[in-house]
Design an enzyme around this catalytic site. Structure first.
Site, PDB file in Angstrom:
ATOM      1  CB  SER A 125      -9.281   0.560  -0.369  1.00 27.49           C
ATOM      2  OG  SER A 125      -8.773   0.768  -1.640  1.00 27.49           O
ATOM      3  CG  HIS A 180      -5.312   3.781   0.562  1.00 23.09           C
ATOM      4  ND1 HIS A 180      -4.755   2.578   0.203  1.00 23.09           N
ATOM      5  CD2 HIS A 180      -6.600   3.718   0.171  1.00 23.09           C
ATOM      6  CE1 HIS A 180      -5.667   1.831  -0.396  1.00 23.09           C
ATOM      7  NE2 HIS A 180      -6.800   2.502  -0.428  1.00 23.09           N
ATOM      8  CG  ASP A 233      -2.273   0.640   0.963  1.00 22.77           C
ATOM      9  OD1 ASP A 233      -2.261   1.831   0.623  1.00 22.77           O
ATOM     10  OD2 ASP A 233      -3.325  -0.009   1.092  1.00 22.77           O
TER      11      ASP A 233
END
Ligand SMILES: *[C@@H]1O[C@H](CO)[C@@H](O)[C@H](O)[C@H]1NC(C)=O
Ligand SMILES: *[C@@H]1O[C@H](CO)[C@@H](O)[C@H](O)[C@H]1NC(C)=O
Ligand SMILES: *[C@@H]1O[C@H](CO)[C@@H](O)[C@H](O)[C@H]1NC(C)=O
Ligand SMILES: *[C@@H]1O[C@H](CO)[C@@H](O)[C@H](O)[C@H]1NC(C)=O
Ligand SMILES: *[C@@H]1O[C@H](CO)[C@@H](O)[C@H](O)[C@H]1NC(C)=O
Ligand SMILES: *[C@@H]1O[C@H](CO)[C@@H](O)[C@H](O)[C@H]1NC(C)=O
Ligand SMILES: *[C@@H]1O[C@H](CO)[C@@H](O)[C@H](O)[C@H]1NC(C)=O
Ligand SMILES: *[C@@H]1O[C@H](CO)[C@@H](O)[C@H](O)[C@H]1NC(C)=O
Ligand SMILES: *[C@@H]1O[C@H](CO)[C@@H](O)[C@H](O)[C@H]1NC(C)=O
Length: 765
Positions: free
Chosen positions: A555, A211, A151
């Site tokens: 996600s 994220h 990520d």
């Protein structure tokens, strides 16, 4: 496909951006197939890669400067800057499997409540909670299972990643701790690739975006009491699904300049492959990858599919997002059968913030934007009535697009913004710029699926269909007024779960005989840890720094399933990746908290396996599935032989495809999909392995797809030992009238204790 306008547009913006950055990078990934026995050392492997490169470059120096990565652990190949000509030449050379232009892989950025909402509570597992103390009766909490997260990096100081009370790093970890910019190696979980732009991102595993911090803390965040967002919402204990699992962070997504936001993130294919290569060698047990390829690529052309196949060879569970471009057909991605592809669904928590109109009507709304309670009504206007002349056309009017609102007409007012074109937070920014007090946002998708945001000014999202009511009130009153009621967190909301409106759906565009997505998990309005190097919206004017943020997307659902896989692995260290996938899928539920079928994002229509695969995950049940559908690397190669044998030749030249490869639907998968069933019908083979009580008798029940008959033979399986394997066949035939299109059913094995359910998806010409 009016559905997810805003997510499609966001994707579009990212893609425009990426093609620009590609134009001057021209990165290609060159696969050399298997490591041959003669290349013993890493240096020799690198030299071999280098010799390929020098053969198409003018000089050794040029070859050297164009080489980006030499993949040498488990993947054999390299990435380099090449001209299209050089790429062509390489692809013709002996031993070269494939030469793929690297497409930066895009993802849509998109958990206090989610773990409690799943059935882990039944196990006493404490999780993401809202001020509710849970009983404590833990599973292993994923102890010492290593989860690799590919990520945007991590914010290591977050309390969610505290090392307090953790035992020493497990022996099975073979990786390194790689320090870098603003990153000490005392947190032993990093490797890094990239970078793209050092003025924006950190040349280390430190997360600029947020994220990666969000997804990692969803997998394995420690328990952090009194976690709130922006001072008040979702007050409760935050924890990941497997708080004692270990995180290995591989930074593959990098911040690049954005248009409306300070930055966007991009995840280059060559970095992803390098991360897979390292993660596999490092000894991870599970890989969580909340990244979705923009393009639909064949298995042989897709870095995630290739990396995941290598991982499958080592029995590493690979969990990936299925995409945010749903709910239209064939939008699902990450469809390889050796990947668990995850859809997104809601949890039973709503951040309620209704709008009160001057005429007394109350319109339901949702937000996570904090503001003071006040009983004052404010003037209400429609964006389309307060625009600066010349800034909009008849089809962009009313949307609150950047630079369109007139400050004279907006100042001190609440603005109604219609859906379309810009993202929700961008619309909020425009109302703020024009001096508005607050805004009411028409939800960009139809139905009950609202993804809330932490706006830069008071604002709430209303159901799309209710927008007409507000507009009508504005148009028919001389002095329309409104107030937005501050957020109240509502728990136990019904129905839940329902499928998020953006979650990508089947049928599987690459292989109609394998159902995708596989499963769904919470992905709507998920609270988890955040990077303090960014704001909750990433907008230019947003100076807020938060430790936790709420996001929506596949996600967010992917790391939920990765955590569940870690829980199963900790309880059953000897289970392989297929067993873990099977346990997750066959124990999933298709029923919501009202005892009714899970619906799609409209709230009106029952969802199908094309939305949720086998259903909504139930990790507490998955640790004890009773039976499993096993398969292994060899089975995947056999499957690939039927798909396209040259891919197998390329990826694993030591494997020889049979002349008559098995049918794709005969891969021993926990779901059954058969396309184009002809008159004689199709007999599908399956084997089940007993992982429950030694002595157990399973009986099957069938819900046949409409228009078909399904016969399972034998219909009873008698097991006398653990690990015993029994075979059965699933004979699917038309009834008299030929059913057109897709039809859904299921079959379920049960010993009275375990329920082992598989969806059936069929179609005929
Ligand atoms: C904890 O689990 C054990 C074994 O499954 C069970 O007997 C016990 O009742 C559980 N305790 C609580 C508080 O749920
Ligand atoms: C790195 O470690 C040093 C020494 O322990 C400490 O002073 C510094 O603040 C740390 N930096 C970061 C970014 O953790
Ligand atoms: C969260 O709840 C706890 C007790 O349930 C309380 O002590 C704390 O002040 C709350 N935090 C916020 C920010 O509301
Ligand atoms: C790096 O980011 C800065 C700040 O956004 C931007 O001005 C610059 O053009 C970027 N450089 C590259 C090579 O993209
Ligand atoms: C916008 O106006 C043009 C010309 O006046 C017209 O042709 C078009 O149909 C209008 N579009 C919408 C969405 O109203
Ligand atoms: C709009 O949709 C919501 C959610 O489906 C529903 O509760 C509400 O009654 C609808 N409103 C109108 C005006 O139809
Ligand atoms: C894979 O499974 C097949 C049965 O489906 C078995 O024959 C084979 O030995 C297994 N291969 C490995 C490497 O475990
Ligand atoms: C099979 O894969 C090879 C290599 O990726 C590709 O060139 C070929 O077009 C594929 N064949 C089919 C029928 O898709
Ligand atoms: C399984 O056992 C049951 C009795 O427990 C018996 O009736 C049945 O015939 C057996 N089935 C098979 C396939 O052996």
């Amino acid at each position: 496909m009016k559905g997810s306008l805003s997510s499609i547009l966001l994707l579009f913006l990212i893609v425009v951006h990426l093609s620009v950055s590609l134009a001057h990078r021209q990165v290609y990934i060159v696969h050399i197939g298997k490591h041959s026995g003669t290349e013993r050392t890493l240096v020799e492997i690198e030299n071999n890669h280098f010799s390929y490169l020098t053969s198409v470059k003018k000089s050794k120096e040029e070859a050297k400067s164009s080489l980006l990565y030499s993949y040498k652990n488990v993947i054999n190949g390299f990435s380099a800057l090449l001209t299209p000509d050089e790429a062509d030449k390489l692809s013709e050379m002996d031993g070269v499997v494939s030469v793929i232009k690297s497409e930066p892989i895009t993802y849509r950025i998109q958990t206090t409540r989610s773990w409690e909402f799943t059935d882990l509570l039944a196990q006493g597992h404490s999780g993401f909670i809202n001020g509710v103390e849970t009983s404590v009766n833990k599973t292993n909490d994923g102890k010492d299972v290593i989860v690799g997260v590919l990520d945007s990096g991590i914010w290591p100081e977050s309390q969610s990643f505290s090392d307090e009370g953790m035992e020493p790093i497990p022996q099975s970890w073979k990786g390194i701790c790689q320090p870098g910019v603003d990153f000490n190696s005392s947190h032993c979980y990093e490797a890094q690739y990239g970078p793209l732009n050092e003025t924006i991102d950190f040349l280390s595993a430190r997360d600029r975006d947020g994220h990666g911090t969000h997804t990692a803390s969803t997998v394995a965040g420690r328990e952090v009491p009194h976690t709130t967002l922006l001072g008040g919402f979702a007050n409760g204990t935050a924890a990941g699904g497997a708080p004692l699992a270990r995180l290995a962070i591989y930074k593959v997504c990098w911040a690049i300049p954005g248009q409306m936001t300070i930055f966007e993130s991009t995840c280059p294919g060559e970095d992803i492959l390098a991360a897979f290569d390292d993660a596999i060698a490092d000894g991870v047990n599970v890989i969580s990858i909340s990244i979705v390829p923009y393009q639909l690529n064949s298995y042989g052309q897709d870095g995630i599919a290739i990396g995941a196949l290598h991982a499958a060879k080592r029995e590493i569970v690979v969990v990936a997002s299925c995409g945010n471009t749903g709910p239209g057909p064939s939008t699902v991605r990450n469809v390889a059968p050796w990947i668990i592809s995850v859809g997104a669904s809601s949890i039973d928590r709503v951040f309620s913030s209704p709008v009160l109109l001057g005429n007394g009507i109350k319109i339901e709304g949702q937000t996570v934007t904090p503001y003071e309670s006040s009983s004052t009504m404010h003037p209400l206007v429609y964006a389309g009535d307060v625009e600066t002349p010349g800034t909009t056309h008849n089809d962009t009017s009313g949307l609150c697009l950047s630079g369109t609102l007139s400050p004279e007409l907006v100042r001190g007012r609440i603005v109604l913004c219609s859906r379309g074109v810009a993202t929700n937070v961008e619309k909020g920014l425009e109302v703020k710029r024009a001096g508005g007090l607050g805004f009411i946002l028409q939800n960009p998708v139809d139905g009950i699926s609202i993804a809330v945001d932490a706006h830069v000014l008071p604002g709430t999202a209303i159901f799309s269909n209710d927008s007409a009511t507000v507009l009508n009130y504005i148009k028919t009153n001389n002095n329309p007024t409104a107030r937005i009621v501050p957020v109240m967190t509502v728990l136990g909301s019904k129905p839940s779960p329902f499928m998020a409106g953006f979650s990508s759906a089947g049928p599987n565009p690459l292989e109609p005989n394998i159902l995708k997505p596989d499963i769904t998990a919470p992905g709507l309005n998920i609270l988890a840890a955040w990077s303090e190097a960014t704001s909750p919206t990433k907008l230019f004017d947003d100076k807020r720094v938060v430790k936790y943020n709420i996001l929506s997307g596949t996600s967010m659902s992917c790391p939920h399933v990765a955590a569940a896989a870690a829980l199963i692995k900790a309880d059953h260290p000897d289970w392989n990746s297929a067993a873990i996938r099977s346990a997750l899928m066959t124990t999933a539920t298709q029923t919501n908290n009202m005892g009714l079928p899970i619906t799609d994002g409209t709230g009106n229509t029952a969802a199908t396996p094309f939305h949720y695969g086998s259903g909504h995950f139930q990790p507490g049940k998955a640790v004890d599935p009773g039976l499993i559908y096993d398969s292994n690397y060899t089975d995947y190669l056999l499957y690939l032989c039927g798909y396209n044998s040259s891919i197998v030749q390329n990826l694993d030249p030591s494997f020889t495809c049979l002349d008559d490869p098995p049918s794709p639907y005969d891969l021993n998968y926990p779901s059954v999909a058969v396309s184009n069933i002809n008159g004689a019908g199709v007999s599908v083979k399956r084997t089940a392995t007993n992982v429950g009580d030694a002595m157990s008798v399973y009986k099957v029940s069938v819900e046949a797809p409409v228009g078909y008959t399904v016969e399972i033979s034998p219909n009873t399986m008698n097991f006398t030992s653990v690990g015993q394997i029994e075979s059965f066949s699933v004979l699917i035939k038309h009834e008299d009238a030929v059913q057109k299109g897709y039809s859904f059913g299921s079959y379920t094995w049960s010993d009275g204790i375990h329920i082992v359910k598989s969806p059936i998806i069929v179609s005929s010409q």
